[in-house]
Scaffold this motif. Structure first.
Motif, mmCIF file in Angstrom:
data_model
loop_
_atom_site.group_PDB
_atom_site.id
_atom_site.type_symbol
_atom_site.label_atom_id
_atom_site.label_comp_id
_atom_site.label_asym_id
_atom_site.label_seq_id
_atom_site.Cartn_x
_atom_site.Cartn_y
_atom_site.Cartn_z
ATOM 1 N N TYR A 1 -7.089 19.929 -85.270
ATOM 2 C CA TYR A 1 -7.504 18.813 -86.142
ATOM 3 C C TYR A 1 -8.143 17.702 -85.311
ATOM 4 O O TYR A 1 -9.177 17.150 -85.689
ATOM 5 N N PHE B 1 -12.048 16.834 -86.211
ATOM 6 C CA PHE B 1 -12.365 15.399 -86.216
ATOM 7 C C PHE B 1 -12.241 14.840 -84.804
ATOM 8 O O PHE B 1 -11.333 14.072 -84.502
ATOM 9 N N HIS C 1 -7.891 7.453 -78.655
ATOM 10 C CA HIS C 1 -7.294 7.536 -79.991
ATOM 11 C C HIS C 1 -6.237 8.627 -80.111
ATOM 12 O O HIS C 1 -5.361 8.544 -80.965
ATOM 13 N N THR C 2 -6.384 9.665 -79.336
ATOM 14 C CA THR C 2 -5.518 10.823 -79.556
ATOM 15 C C THR C 2 -4.604 11.114 -78.372
ATOM 16 O O THR C 2 -3.845 12.081 -78.408
ATOM 17 N N TRP D 1 -6.891 1.722 -84.425
ATOM 18 C CA TRP D 1 -5.433 1.783 -84.227
ATOM 19 C C TRP D 1 -5.048 1.475 -82.795
ATOM 20 O O TRP D 1 -3.903 1.167 -82.503
ATOM 21 N N PHE E 1 -9.418 5.777 -88.495
ATOM 22 C CA PHE E 1 -9.100 7.104 -89.042
ATOM 23 C C PHE E 1 -7.775 7.054 -89.799
ATOM 24 O O PHE E 1 -6.751 6.700 -89.238
ATOM 25 N N ASN F 1 -5.054 9.141 -92.161
ATOM 26 C CA ASN F 1 -4.569 10.439 -92.634
ATOM 27 C C ASN F 1 -3.635 10.197 -93.811
ATOM 28 O O ASN F 1 -2.920 9.209 -93.843
ATOM 29 N N GLY G 1 0.695 9.192 -88.338
ATOM 30 C CA GLY G 1 0.902 7.817 -88.760
ATOM 31 C C GLY G 1 1.842 7.720 -89.940
ATOM 32 O O GLY G 1 2.348 8.712 -90.452
HETATM 33 C C1 LIG Z 1 -4.938 10.180 -87.935
HETATM 34 O O1 LIG Z 1 -5.399 11.241 -87.129
HETATM 35 C C2 LIG Z 1 -6.387 10.898 -86.172
HETATM 36 C C3 LIG Z 1 -6.761 12.082 -85.355
HETATM 37 O O2 LIG Z 1 -7.379 13.070 -85.997
HETATM 38 C C4 LIG Z 1 -5.875 9.854 -85.219
HETATM 39 O O3 LIG Z 1 -6.910 9.460 -84.362
HETATM 40 C C5 LIG Z 1 -5.368 8.672 -86.003
HETATM 41 O O4 LIG Z 1 -4.791 7.755 -85.123
HETATM 42 C C6 LIG Z 1 -4.353 9.091 -87.054
HETATM 43 N N1 LIG Z 1 -3.976 7.926 -87.829
HETATM 44 C C7 LIG Z 1 -2.838 7.282 -87.630
HETATM 45 C C8 LIG Z 1 -2.591 6.112 -88.505
HETATM 46 O O5 LIG Z 1 -2.040 7.635 -86.802
#
Ligand SMILES: *[C@@H]1O[C@H](CO)[C@@H](O)[C@H](O)[C@H]1NC(C)=O
Ligand SMILES: *[C@@H]1O[C@H](CO)[C@@H](O)[C@H](O)[C@H]1NC(C)=O
Ligand SMILES: *[C@@H]1O[C@H](CO)[C@@H](O)[C@H](O)[C@H]1NC(C)=O
Ligand SMILES: *[C@@H]1O[C@H](CO)[C@@H](O)[C@H](O)[C@H]1NC(C)=O
Ligand SMILES: *[C@@H]1O[C@H](CO)[C@@H](O)[C@H](O)[C@H]1NC(C)=O
Length: 471
Positions: free
Chosen positions: A157, A162, A168-169, A214, A225, A227, A252
Motif C-alpha cells: 500500500y 500510494f 511519511h512512511t 502528518w 494522506f 485513510n 492512523g
Molecule cells: C495513511 O497511510 C499513508 C501511507 O499510505 C500514510 O502516509 C499516512 O500517514 C496514513 N495516515 C495516517 C493518519 O496515519
C-alpha cells in the motif's frame, strides 16, 4: 530466400507491435485528457479574454485541447484556484494477497494490480496536485489475515499503490519490518481506561487543527494522506482488539477531525468516522460506545463551519437511488464460521436509518452545505440529503430544501473491474455568499487489461526489435 522473408516479417511485426505499444502507452499516461471535464477540479477555468484566437481554437479540440492546456498554456491564463480545497478520493482498492497455494498467474495478477492502482494514483496526483488524498476504506480485501500478511499488504500500500516520501512512511515501515505481532493488549488498556474516565467524550481525543502534513517539516506539494476504516480492514460486528490496534498503528486514528481556517469567516473541517462500529451488535461493544461518544462529542461541539465527512459506509437511503439498496445481515448458525460470531452484524449496505439521522444531525448542524464522501458500494453514486418539514434527513437525487442540505458522493471503486475511477472533490469559496461550494466528479480510467497490454507490449517490442535487428 526463406530467411529473407522471415526477417522482413519479423521486422514488420516488430514495427507494428512497437507502434501499437506507443499508442497504448500514450493513452495510459494521458488518459484523463479523454475525459477532461470529469478529470479536473471543478474550478479549472481559463480567464475569459486572456486567450489568443489560436489558443481558444486549440483548447476546443477534445483530448488535444486538454493536453495543450496542461503542458503548453501559460499558467497565468488560468483562473487562480490555489485557495480551493482539492481532495482526491479513492474508493476501495481492496488489494488481495498470495497464499502458499495461490497459482502463479494469480500472483502475477496481484503484482500487476498493485502497479495498476499505483498508476492511477500517480497520474491523478501529477495532474491535479491535490491538497488531500483520502482512501475511502477497504484498503485490503479481507479482515481475516494474520498480522504478518497485514504488514506485507501495508508495505505494498505504502510503496506500490500510494508511494509517499520516506519521511511519511518511515515509522510504519520500521514497524512492519520488525514483523512482530501487534501489541493489542496496550490498546485494550488504553481503550478501556478512556471509556472509564470519560476521555472519549472530550474534544482533545480527536482534534487536529490546520494539518497539511502528518509529519514535520511539511513537504510542499505532497497531499495530506487520509485513510479510512473499511469492513475489510477492521471487520463489522466481528472487529477485535487486534484488528483495530493494527489499523490504528499503521493507518492512523479511526475517528478524528481536522479543523481549518478556524479564525476566518469561512471555517471548514474534515471529520473521519469509523462507520463499522456504529450499528451492531459488536463482539466488542466498547468500540460502539467509543464511536458513539465521538458522535456525541461532535454533536455538543455545535461546529459553526462547513464539514466534509469521510466514512466508509454510505448513509441510509431508499431503494432505487443507488445500485445498493438498504440491506443488513447478521451472523447465523449457518453462516458463522465460528460460534462466537452468531448474532453479530455481518454486513450492511447502508448505515441503519436511526444511525444515519443521528450522525448527520451531530455533524451537520450549522445548516451550511456540507459533503459526505463514502465508499463501500463499488459502483459509485451521488445524492443529496435534505431536511424535510419534520426535520428528518431524506435522500434524493436533487436538493429538496435549499436551506438545509448536504451532498453525499459515494466514490466508485478504483479496482480495475470498475474501470479504475478516481473521485475528484473541489471545495470552492464563493466570496459573495461566504460559503464553500462542493463539487464532485468521477474520473474513469479503464480495466486493468489495458495497463497490462501496455506493459507487456513494451517487453514484446524490445524483444521483437532485437530479433529483427539480429536476423
Ligand atoms: C495513511 O497511510 C499513508 C501511507 O499510505 C500514510 O502516509 C499516512 O500517514 C496514513 N495516515 C495516517 C493518519 O496515519
Ligand atoms: C510477509 O513477508 C515476509 C518477508 O517477505 C515473509 O517472510 C512472510 O512470510 C510474509 N507473510 C505472509 C503471511 O506471507
Ligand atoms: C479553533 O482552533 C483552536 C486551535 O487552533 C481551538 O483551540 C479552538 O477550539 C477552535 N475553535 C473553534 C470554534 O472550533
Ligand atoms: C456565488 O453564489 C451566488 C449566489 O448563490 C451565485 O449567484 C454566484 O454565481 C456564485 N459565484 C460563483 C463565483 O460561483
Ligand atoms: C459546482 O457546484 C455548484 C453548487 O454547489 C454549482 O452551482 C456549479 O455549477 C458546480 N460547478 C460545476 C463545474 O459543476
Amino acid at each position: 530466400m526463406a530467411t529473407l522473408s522471415t526477417s522482413r516479417f519479423v521486422k514488420q511485426l516488430a514495427n507494428w507491435v512497437t507502434a501499437i505499444t506507443i499508442l497504448i502507452n500514450i493513452y495510459l499516461y494521458t488518459y484523463p485528457s479523454f475525459n477532461s471535464e470529469r478529470c479536473s477540479w471543478a474550478t479549472t477555468e481559463v480567464k475569459t479574454g486572456s486567450l489568443t484566437n489560436w489558443e481558444s481554437l486549440v483548447l476546443q479540440i477534445p483530448y488535444f485541447g486538454d493536453i495543450f492546456q496542461q503542458y503548453f498554456l501559460d499558467e497565468s491564463k488560468l483562473e487562480d484556484n490555489s485557495d480551493d480545497i482539492k481532495i482526491l478520493a479513492l474508493g476501495d482498492p481492496q488489494i488481495n494477497g498470495n497464499w502458499p497455494n495461490t497459482p502463479y498467474i494469480k500472483r502475477l495478477d496481484n503484482f500487476g494490480n498493485d502497479y495498476y492502482l499505483g498508476h492511477i494514483y500517480r497520474t491523478m496526483k501529477r495532474r491535479l496536485l491535490p491538497s488531500h488524498v483520502a482512501v475511502m476504506g477497504d484498503l485490503f480485501s479481507s479482515q481475516w489475515i494474520s498480522d504478518s500478511e497485514y504488514y506485507n499488504r501495508t508495505r505494498r500500500y505504502m510503496t506500490r499503490l500510494f508511494p509517499q516520501p520516506e519521511q511519511h512512511t518511515l515509522d510504519a515501515m520500521n514497524f512492519v519490518d520488525k514483523h512482530e505481532d501487534v501489541d493489542w493488549r496496550t490498546f485494550y488498556g488504553w481503550m478501556n481506561g478512556n471509556l472509564n474516565d470519560g476521555s472519549f467524550l472530550k474534544e482533545e481525543e480527536y482534534a487536529y487543527y490546520d494539518i497539511y502534513d502528518w509529519t514535520k517539516p511539511r513537504i510542499e506539494g505532497q497531499p495530506l494522506f487520509i485513510n479510512i476504516t473499511g469492513n475489510h480492514d477492521v471487520g463489522y460486528g466481528d472487529t477485535t482488539y487486534q484488528h483495530l490496534a493494527r489499523y490504528r498503528k499503521l493507518f492512523g486514528k479511526d475517528n478524528y477531525f481536522i479543523e481549518y481556517d478556524n479564525n476566518t469567516d469561512h471555517p471548514w473541517r474534515i471529520v473521519v468516522l469509523n462507520s463499522l462500529a456504529l450499528d451492531g451488535p459488536l463482539l466488542q461493544p466498547e468500540f460502539q460506545t467509543y464511536t458513539w461518544q465521538f458522535v456525541e462529542m461532535l454533536s455538543k461541539q455545535k461546529y459553526p463551519g462547513q464539514t466534509i465527512l469521510m466514512t466508509h459506509i454510505p448513509f441510509y437511503k431508499r431503494e432505487g437511488l443507488c445500485i445498493d439498496g438498504p440491506f443488513v445481515e447478521y451472523f447465523t448458525e449457518e453462516n458463522a464460521l465460528e460460534d462466537y460470531r452468531i448474532g453479530l452484524l455481518k454486513s450492511e449496505n447502508h448505515l441503519q436509518y436511526e444511525t444515519s439521522q443521528k450522525v448527520l444531525n451531530a455533524v451537520f448542524q450549522s445548516g451550511k452545505p456540507g459533503i459526505v464522501l463514502t465508499g463501500h458500494d463499488h459502483e459509485g453514486c451521488e445524492n443529496f440529503y435534505s431536511k424535510d418539514e419534520n426535520n428528518v434527513w431524506v435522500a434524493d437525487k436533487s436538493v429538496k430544501n435549499k436551506n438545509f442540505y448536504i451532498k453525499e458522493a459515494t466514490v466508485r471503486a478504483m479496482m480495475g473491474d470498475f474501470d479504475g475511477h478516481a473521485g475528484i472533490m473541489t471545495g470552492h469559496l464563493n466570496k459573495s455568499t461566504g460559503l464553500w461550494e462542493w463539487n464532485y466528479s468521477s474520473c474513469p480510467f479503464s480495466v486493468q487489461h489495458v495497463w497490462w497490454v501496455g506493459h507487456v507490449g513494451i517487453a514484446l517490442s524490445i524483444l521483437l526489435q532485437s530479433i529483427g535487428f539480429l536476423i
